[in-house]
Design an enzyme around this catalytic site. Structure first.
Site, PDB file in Angstrom:
ATOM      1  CG  ASP A   1      20.917  36.969  53.735  1.00  0.00           C
ATOM      2  OD1 ASP A   1      19.760  37.067  53.100  1.00  0.00           O
ATOM      3  OD2 ASP A   1      20.931  36.843  54.857  1.00  0.00           O
TER       4      ASP A   1
ATOM      5  CB  THR B   1      14.256  33.163  53.054  1.00  0.00           C
ATOM      6  OG1 THR B   1      13.954  34.565  53.037  1.00  0.00           O
ATOM      7  CG2 THR B   1      15.101  32.931  54.189  1.00  0.00           C
TER       8      THR B   1
ATOM      9  CE1 TYR C   1      17.193  11.817  52.126  1.00  0.00           C
ATOM     10  CE2 TYR C   1      15.515  10.696  52.998  1.00  0.00           C
ATOM     11  CZ  TYR C   1      16.464  11.440  53.304  1.00  0.00           C
ATOM     12  OH  TYR C   1      16.849  12.034  54.294  1.00  0.00           O
TER      13      TYR C   1
ATOM     14  NE  ARG D   1       9.397  28.790  57.573  1.00  0.00           N
ATOM     15  CZ  ARG D   1       9.185  30.217  58.226  1.00  0.00           C
ATOM     16  NH1 ARG D   1       8.109  30.658  58.067  1.00  0.00           N
ATOM     17  NH2 ARG D   1      10.196  30.733  58.759  1.00  0.00           N
TER      18      ARG D   1
ATOM     19  CD  GLU E   1      21.760  11.798  50.698  1.00  0.00           C
ATOM     20  OE1 GLU E   1      22.600  10.881  50.257  1.00  0.00           O
ATOM     21  OE2 GLU E   1      21.392  11.837  51.762  1.00  0.00           O
TER      22      GLU E   1
ATOM     23  CE  LYS F   1      12.905  35.806  56.242  1.00  0.00           C
ATOM     24  NZ  LYS F   1      14.272  36.085  56.736  1.00  0.00           N
TER      25      LYS F   1
END
Ligand SMILES: *Cc1c(COP(=O)(O)O)cnc(C)c1O
Length: 419
Positions: free
Chosen positions: A198, A224, A52, A233, A54, A227
């Protein structure tokens, strides 16, 4: 790793092996799909799953960040280098989340955004009505020229002048032509809008120098990572230095909690791969392959939206074949060629069974296929199209596809399944 999985959960192990076999024995033509390298998959499936963290490097809300900070910093620095960006945020969980976060960095609920309509190749998150981006913002959608199938920058400018959007989104998920990002920036400047590009589909082409980059022109660029960029991902937002703080704040704490450090590790590996000469060669070959595939399909009498392609993607207009996209994509799938049905500009058919088929070359290029293999793939597509209801022909093609794929092993170099 897999031998442990096999013991602890043979059901999932077997399903994963089935998926691998499916990926190995079929020709993947979905333009948003690819094969990540073994190194990317190893980095993604690592101890970083247990973290974790953050916050951002040097400014975390948890202790124990001695290693995470180094990994995230490496991902950020490599992203900036690969794309020539001032700033990179590598935390968005996916492209959809990155887009929403990027919008909230600049505008308030109810403000106007303008993006390419979904049926014309835009993404859901470019303001389409069922998406949160179309519900929480006032959305104006531009379309393609119905005759040329291309962006019409004059019409986009007229629409922008009428509607005064605060954000103009460029980029697409089903557009086979080079996008003039400077034209978008000029329009945005003239109407006082922020330009967000994008580049999800074409990020790999841009990294490899096979498509002009939006980075010098747009205020912010979302993408992304899985791709054509061939990472895990995930997603990134690149932006000008003046927007860095707003973008970071919009992602965390604005949109998300803890970043997926395992994904960010994989992104760092993928970006390092994208900095190599081999990657530039791959990116160039994607376009060469798409052009060759398009040329062969034209020779077989297929109609292509915009007449061809300049990137990784081809949109087939099936109306002259008297067929809808779903029927053909399902027949192709039975034959081992994986594609997706898609709307075409001004589609007379319904969106869930439209008139188009979308194919692309990133995945087959990763497997090492070149122009002569594109000729064979076009022949497979043509044969299935001409015998869409003949299971004997489709079964024959399926066998040939399995044989054809054998010469192009997946890049994961997994050891053979233990069965
Ligand atoms: C794939 C894609 C997205 C969404 O990415 P996800 O990771 O699936 O959320 C956004 N924009 C464009 C242009 C895309 O092609």
């Amino acid at each position: 790793m897999l031998s442990t999985l096999r013991q602890s959960n043979p059901k999932i192990f077997n399903l994963l092996m089935q998926e691998r076999q499916l990926q190995s024995e079929s020709i993947r033509l979905i333009p948003s799909e690819n094969y990540a390298s073994r190194a990317v998959m190893e980095a993604t499936g690592s101890w970083m799953t247990n973290k974790y963290s953050e916050g951002y490097p040097g400014k975390r809300y948890y202790e124990g960040q001695q290693v995470t900070d180094q990994i995230e910093t490496l991902a950020i620095e490599t992203a900036k280098k690969v794309f020539g960006a001032d700033h990179a945020n590598v935390q968005p969980y996916s492209g959809s989340v990155a887009n929403f976060a990027a919008y909230t960095a600049f505008i308030e609920p109810g403000d106007t955004i303008m993006g390419l309509a979904l049926p014309y190749g835009g993404h859901l998150t470019h303001g389409w009505k069922v998406s949160v981006t179309g519900r929480f913002f006032r959305s104006v959608q531009y379309e393609l020229d119905p005759v040329t199938g291309r962006l019409d920058y004059n019409r986009i400018e007229d629409l922008a002048k009428q509607n005064k959007p605060k954000i103009i989104v460029s980029g697409a998920t089903a557009y086979p032509r080079i996008i003039d990002f400077k034209a978008f920036s000029d329009i945005a400047q003239r109407v006082g809008a922020i330009h967000i590009c994008d580049m999800a589909h074409i990020a790999g082409l841009i990294a490899g120098g096979a498509h002009p980059s939006p980075v010098p022109h747009a205020d912010a660029v979302t993408t992304t990572t899985h791709k054509s960029l061939r990472g895990p991902r995930g997603s990134m937002i690149l932006c000008r230095q003046q927007h860095a703080a707003a973008v970071d704040k919009a992602v965390f704490p604005g949109m998300q909690g803890g970043p997926h450090m395992h994904t960010i590790s994989g992104i760092a590996v993928a970006l390092a791969e994208a900095s190599t000469p081999e990657f530039a060669e791959y990116a160039g070959q994607i376009v060469k392959n798409a052009k060759r595939l398009a040329q062969k399909l034209l020779e077989y009498g297929f109609t292509l939206v915009s007449g061809g392609t300049e990137n990784h993607l081809i949109l087939i207009d099936l109306r002259n074949k008297k067929m809808l996209g779903k029927k053909l994509s399902q027949a192709l799938d039975r034959a081992g060629l994986v594609s997706n049905y898609n709307t075409i500009p001004n589609d007379p058919a319904k969106p869930f069974n439209p008139s188009g088929l979308r194919i692309g070359t990133p995945a087959v290029t990763t497997r090492g296929m070149k122009e002569s293999q594109m000729d064979q793939i076009a022949e497979f597509i043509n044969r299935v199209t001409n015998h869409v209801e003949d299971e004997t022909v489709i079964g024959k093609v399926r066998q040939e596809v399995v044989e054809f794929c054998r010469a192009f092993p997946l890049p994961d170099t997994f050891v053979r399944p233990i069965v």
